[in-house]
Motif scaffolding. Structure first.
Motif, PDB file in Angstrom:
ATOM      1  N   LEU A  10       0.854  -1.189   0.000  1.00  0.00           N
ATOM      2  CA  LEU A  10       0.000   0.000   0.000  1.00  0.00           C
ATOM      3  C   LEU A  10       0.890   1.239   0.000  1.00  0.00           C
ATOM      4  O   LEU A  10       1.802   1.353   0.817  1.00  0.00           O
ATOM      5  CB  LEU A  10      -0.905   0.011   1.231  1.00  0.00           C
ATOM      6  CG  LEU A  10      -1.850  -1.180   1.355  1.00  0.00           C
ATOM      7  CD1 LEU A  10      -1.347  -2.149   2.422  1.00  0.00           C
ATOM      8  CD2 LEU A  10      -3.263  -0.732   1.690  1.00  0.00           C
ATOM      9  N   ARG A  11       0.588   2.138  -0.926  1.00  0.00           N
ATOM     10  CA  ARG A  11       1.429   3.335  -1.058  1.00  0.00           C
ATOM     11  C   ARG A  11       0.581   4.582  -1.275  1.00  0.00           C
ATOM     12  O   ARG A  11      -0.438   4.547  -1.946  1.00  0.00           O
ATOM     13  CB  ARG A  11       2.368   3.179  -2.269  1.00  0.00           C
ATOM     14  CG  ARG A  11       3.297   4.366  -2.475  1.00  0.00           C
ATOM     15  CD  ARG A  11       4.002   4.296  -3.815  1.00  0.00           C
ATOM     16  NE  ARG A  11       3.075   4.404  -4.943  1.00  0.00           N
ATOM     17  CZ  ARG A  11       2.536   5.552  -5.356  1.00  0.00           C
ATOM     18  NH1 ARG A  11       2.817   6.680  -4.738  1.00  0.00           N
ATOM     19  NH2 ARG A  11       1.702   5.565  -6.388  1.00  0.00           N
ATOM     20  N   ALA A  12       1.020   5.661  -0.636  1.00  0.00           N
ATOM     21  CA  ALA A  12       0.480   6.989  -0.926  1.00  0.00           C
ATOM     22  C   ALA A  12       1.669   7.914  -1.153  1.00  0.00           C
ATOM     23  O   ALA A  12       2.760   7.672  -0.636  1.00  0.00           O
ATOM     24  CB  ALA A  12      -0.396   7.493   0.216  1.00  0.00           C
ATOM     25  N   SER A  13       1.456   8.971  -1.904  1.00  0.00           N
ATOM     26  CA  SER A  13       2.582   9.800  -2.334  1.00  0.00           C
ATOM     27  C   SER A  13       3.119  10.719  -1.244  1.00  0.00           C
ATOM     28  O   SER A  13       4.308  11.019  -1.215  1.00  0.00           O
ATOM     29  CB  SER A  13       2.178  10.644  -3.547  1.00  0.00           C
ATOM     30  OG  SER A  13       1.863   9.794  -4.633  1.00  0.00           O
ATOM     31  N   ALA A  19      -2.067   6.029   3.381  1.00  0.00           N
ATOM     32  CA  ALA A  19      -1.592   4.894   2.581  1.00  0.00           C
ATOM     33  C   ALA A  19      -2.366   3.615   2.883  1.00  0.00           C
ATOM     34  O   ALA A  19      -2.364   2.679   2.082  1.00  0.00           O
ATOM     35  CB  ALA A  19      -0.097   4.672   2.829  1.00  0.00           C
ATOM     36  N   GLY A  47       5.339   7.221  -6.290  1.00  0.00           N
ATOM     37  CA  GLY A  47       5.400   6.073  -7.187  1.00  0.00           C
ATOM     38  C   GLY A  47       6.327   6.308  -8.356  1.00  0.00           C
ATOM     39  O   GLY A  47       6.634   5.387  -9.111  1.00  0.00           O
ATOM     40  N   VAL A  70      -1.642  -5.451  -4.985  1.00  0.00           N
ATOM     41  CA  VAL A  70      -1.873  -4.008  -4.925  1.00  0.00           C
ATOM     42  C   VAL A  70      -3.297  -3.700  -5.363  1.00  0.00           C
ATOM     43  O   VAL A  70      -3.940  -4.494  -6.044  1.00  0.00           O
ATOM     44  CB  VAL A  70      -0.885  -3.230  -5.823  1.00  0.00           C
ATOM     45  CG1 VAL A  70       0.529  -3.314  -5.291  1.00  0.00           C
ATOM     46  CG2 VAL A  70      -0.939  -3.724  -7.268  1.00  0.00           C
ATOM     47  N   GLU A  71      -3.763  -2.526  -4.967  1.00  0.00           N
ATOM     48  CA  GLU A  71      -5.096  -2.110  -5.372  1.00  0.00           C
ATOM     49  C   GLU A  71      -5.115  -1.751  -6.859  1.00  0.00           C
ATOM     50  O   GLU A  71      -5.999  -2.171  -7.595  1.00  0.00           O
ATOM     51  CB  GLU A  71      -5.544  -0.898  -4.549  1.00  0.00           C
ATOM     52  CG  GLU A  71      -6.922  -0.384  -4.943  1.00  0.00           C
ATOM     53  CD  GLU A  71      -7.215   0.983  -4.357  1.00  0.00           C
ATOM     54  OE1 GLU A  71      -8.399   1.354  -4.317  1.00  0.00           O
ATOM     55  OE2 GLU A  71      -6.273   1.694  -3.960  1.00  0.00           O
ATOM     56  N   GLN A  72      -4.125  -0.970  -7.270  1.00  0.00           N
ATOM     57  CA  GLN A  72      -4.007  -0.539  -8.653  1.00  0.00           C
ATOM     58  C   GLN A  72      -2.543  -0.585  -9.074  1.00  0.00           C
ATOM     59  O   GLN A  72      -1.645  -0.464  -8.227  1.00  0.00           O
ATOM     60  CB  GLN A  72      -4.526   0.897  -8.817  1.00  0.00           C
ATOM     61  CG  GLN A  72      -6.000   1.070  -8.509  1.00  0.00           C
ATOM     62  CD  GLN A  72      -6.426   2.525  -8.585  1.00  0.00           C
ATOM     63  OE1 GLN A  72      -5.775   3.406  -8.026  1.00  0.00           O
ATOM     64  NE2 GLN A  72      -7.521   2.788  -9.279  1.00  0.00           N
ATOM     65  N   ASP A  74      -0.860   1.600 -10.510  1.00  0.00           N
ATOM     66  CA  ASP A  74      -0.140   2.845 -10.222  1.00  0.00           C
ATOM     67  C   ASP A  74       0.318   2.943  -8.773  1.00  0.00           C
ATOM     68  O   ASP A  74       1.134   3.794  -8.421  1.00  0.00           O
ATOM     69  CB  ASP A  74      -0.949   4.081 -10.629  1.00  0.00           C
ATOM     70  CG  ASP A  74      -2.216   4.285  -9.802  1.00  0.00           C
ATOM     71  OD1 ASP A  74      -2.447   3.526  -8.838  1.00  0.00           O
ATOM     72  OD2 ASP A  74      -2.975   5.210 -10.124  1.00  0.00           O
ATOM     73  N   ARG A  75      -0.184   2.072  -7.897  1.00  0.00           N
ATOM     74  CA  ARG A  75       0.357   2.018  -6.530  1.00  0.00           C
ATOM     75  C   ARG A  75       1.755   1.407  -6.549  1.00  0.00           C
ATOM     76  O   ARG A  75       2.594   1.704  -5.700  1.00  0.00           O
ATOM     77  CB  ARG A  75      -0.539   1.185  -5.610  1.00  0.00           C
ATOM     78  CG  ARG A  75      -1.939   1.696  -5.386  1.00  0.00           C
ATOM     79  CD  ARG A  75      -1.969   3.105  -4.828  1.00  0.00           C
ATOM     80  NE  ARG A  75      -1.879   4.125  -5.873  1.00  0.00           N
ATOM     81  CZ  ARG A  75      -1.540   5.397  -5.658  1.00  0.00           C
ATOM     82  NH1 ARG A  75      -1.232   5.806  -4.438  1.00  0.00           N
ATOM     83  NH2 ARG A  75      -1.503   6.258  -6.649  1.00  0.00           N
TER      84      ARG A  75
END
Length: 203
Positions: A10-13, A19, A47, A70-72, A74-75
């Motif tokens: 899980l990632r957030a920018s 996240a 990302g 991953v969810e998407q 782009d994550r």
């Protein structure tokens, strides 16, 4: 029963973004296919950068046949072409399968079947991953370009004021500092960048 393990990434920018937002969706998805998530790797990093400690910690512990969920797409990547290929090669060498909720072809990798079918879906999924990673990168560069154009226009019109101040975060930083917390503890408690902490406390 499969012995493959599923690792959620899980990632957030930014530090200000959550996240962990997609964790429930990832858990539900894994359960639907008869898996449980072995571990979650969470980080707030761009990302567009390969400097992602949690992603590489995941790749280090994962074994051949394990799943990176991953969810998407782009994550996982908004990388340029060279960095994406470097990451893909690392994943391929480890024998890890990438599954994204937004990529239906990847869902087939969660089901065991004959070798031929499995290889066909792996090849198809690899192609789709490359395509979606390229789209994610284009979306990233297009957004950055539009932002730069907007800032340039605002500056020319004398209307640019920079990034808005996060008053709530600044107040939390001051409150923890007054309570005797060190800057390192404040960083851990609030997720604020150290430069932000220094700026707030020196103001």
């Amino acid at each position: 029963m499969t012995t493959s393990r599923v690792y959620a990434y899980l990632r957030a920018s930014t530090k200000e973004q959550d996240a962990t937002r997609a964790i429930e969706a990832l858990q539900k998805f894994a359960i639907e296919y008869g898996y449980t998530i072995a571990s979650e790797f969470i980080e707030n990093e761009s990302g567009a950068s390969l400097k992602r400690p949690q992603l590489f910690a995941l790749l280090k512990v994962a074994q051949p046949g394990d799943i990176l969920l991953v969810e998407q797409v782009d994550r996982l990547s908004r990388l340029n072409a060279d960095d994406w290929q470097a990451l893909r090669q690392t994943i391929s060498r480890k024998g890890i399968r990438v599954v994204a909720i937004d990529l239906p072809t990847s869902h087939k990798l969660l089901k065991t079947g004959d070798e031929f079918t499995g290889r066909m879906f792996e090849a198809l999924n690899s192609m789709m991953l490359d395509m979606l990673a390229a789209i994610a990168r284009k979306d990233y560069t297009d957004r950055r370009r539009r932002q730069a154009e907007g800032i340039s226009k605002a500056k020319a019109e004398g209307a640019y004021k920079g990034r808005p101040v996060n008053d709530k975060l600044h107040e939390q930083i001051r409150t923890w500092y007054e309570a005797g917390k060190s800057k390192s503890e404040i960083h851990r408690l609030t997720g604020a960048a150290r430069t932000t902490i220094n700026k707030v406390l020196e103001a």
